[in-house]
Design an enzyme around this catalytic site. Structure first.
Site, PDB file in Angstrom:
ATOM      1  N   LYS A 225       1.428  -1.888   0.491  1.00 16.81           N
ATOM      2  CA  LYS A 225       0.044   0.083  -0.474  1.00 16.81           C
ATOM      3  C   LYS A 225       0.789   1.291   0.270  1.00 16.81           C
ATOM      4  CE  LYS A 225      -3.702  -2.507   2.360  1.00 16.81           C
ATOM      5  NZ  LYS A 225      -4.876  -2.480   3.644  1.00 16.81           N
TER       6      LYS A 225
ATOM      7  N   TYR B 227     -12.668  -2.355  -3.308  1.00 17.20           N
ATOM      8  CA  TYR B 227     -13.119  -2.550  -2.108  1.00 17.20           C
ATOM      9  C   TYR B 227     -14.492  -2.388  -1.788  1.00 17.20           C
ATOM     10  CZ  TYR B 227      -8.437  -2.435   0.675  1.00 17.20           C
ATOM     11  OH  TYR B 227      -7.224  -2.576   0.197  1.00 17.20           O
TER      12      TYR B 227
ATOM     13  N   ASN C  61      -2.375   0.504   6.851  1.00 15.82           N
ATOM     14  CA  ASN C  61      -1.692  -1.075   7.312  1.00 15.82           C
ATOM     15  C   ASN C  61      -0.932  -1.968   6.706  1.00 15.82           C
ATOM     16  OD1 ASN C  61      -3.786  -2.138   5.824  1.00 15.82           O
ATOM     17  ND2 ASN C  61      -4.568  -2.440   7.212  1.00 15.82           N
TER      18      ASN C  61
ATOM     19  N   HIS D 202      -2.288  -5.105   1.244  1.00 12.80           N
ATOM     20  CA  HIS D 202      -3.269  -5.648   0.801  1.00 12.80           C
ATOM     21  C   HIS D 202      -3.632  -6.889   1.284  1.00 12.80           C
ATOM     22  CE1 HIS D 202      -7.442  -7.571  -0.672  1.00 12.80           C
ATOM     23  NE2 HIS D 202      -6.664  -8.007  -1.693  1.00 12.80           N
TER      24      HIS D 202
ATOM     25  N   GLU E 252      -9.374 -10.834  -7.682  1.00  8.18           N
ATOM     26  CA  GLU E 252      -8.330  -9.922  -8.119  1.00  8.18           C
ATOM     27  C   GLU E 252      -7.109  -9.430  -8.941  1.00  8.18           C
ATOM     28  OE1 GLU E 252      -7.872  -9.660  -3.839  1.00  8.18           O
ATOM     29  OE2 GLU E 252      -9.398  -9.572  -3.108  1.00  8.18           O
TER      30      GLU E 252
END
Ligand code: IDP
Ligand code: MG
Length: 156
Positions: A9, A49, A112, A115, A126
Site C-alpha cells: 500500500k 473494495y 496497515n 493487502h 483480484e
C-alpha cells in the site's frame, strides 16, 4: 499451488518498506509471478473494495489507496492465501502479532501497509482485476524441490 494478490500500500512505499515486505515473501518460499508499480484509478479501488461500500471507513480507504502509487504482486505457494494472511497479521496494526508484517511495522487501523486476498476465489478475481494474463509468469521454479518435499509425488 495457489496464487494470491498482494498490494503493497502507499504508506509502505512512502516509508521505504516495500523491499523488506516483498523480501519476506521471497524468504518464505513464495514465487513472484507478477509485479508492477501503479497508481490505481479510483474506480478500480472502489471495485476492489466493493464489499466494504457503505462502511464508515470506505471513503477514507478509497482516498488512501488511490492517492499515490502501490506495488501490485501476484505470488504463488502452497496455501498461498492463508499463509500470506498469517504473515500480514491482523487488520489493525496495534492488534497484529509481533513477527507479522503489520505487527512489526504498523500501529494504524488504516495505514496497515499491505493487502492480501482473503480466499482463493477472491485472489483469482483480484488478479484478473489488476493483471492481464500475459503479465503473469508461471515459469517452472527450479528451487521447488528445496522448498517442498516432492519425493512422494506430492508437494509436502
Ligand atoms: P484486511 O485488509 O485485513 O483484509 P478489511 O476488513 O478487508 O481488512 O479492510 C480493508 C482495509 O480497510 C484494511 O486493510 C484497512 O486499511 C481499512 N480498514 C478496515 N477497517 C478499518 C477501520 O475500522 N478503520 C479504518 N480503516 C479500516
Ligand atoms: Mg480484506
Amino acid at each position: 499451488m495457489e496464487r494470491t494478490l498482494l498490494i503493497i500500500k502507499p504508506d509502505a512505499l512512502q516509508r521505504r518498506l516495500a523491499g523488506r515486505i516483498v523480501a519476506r515473501f521471497e524468504e518464505k518460499g513464495f514465487q513472484i509471478v507478477a509485479l508492477k508499480l501503479a497508481r490505481l484509478p479510483e474506480a478500480v479501488i472502489r471495485r476492489h473494495y466493493g464489499a466494504h461500500e457503505g462502511k464508515p471507513f470506505y471513503e477514507p480507504l478509497v482516498r488512501y489507496m488511490s492517492g499515490s502509487p502501490v506495488l501490485l504482486l501476484v505470488v504463488r505457494a502452497r496455501n498461498a492465501v492463508a499463509v500470506a494472511r498469517k504473515m500480514m497479521g491482523a487488520t489493525f496494526g496495534a492488534n497484529a502479532d509481533p513477527g507479522t508484517i503489520r505487527g512489526d511495522f504498523a500501529v494504524s487501523n488504516r495505514f496497515n501497509l499491505i493487502h492480501g486476498s482473503d480466499s482463493p476465489e477472491a485472489a483469482e478475481r483480484e488478479i484478473a482485476l489488476f493483471f492481464k494474463p500475459e503479465e503473469l509468469h508461471e515459469t517452472p521454479d527450479p528451487q521447488e524441490g528445496m522448498i517442498y518435499d516432492l519425493s512422494t509425488g506430492e508437494r509436502v
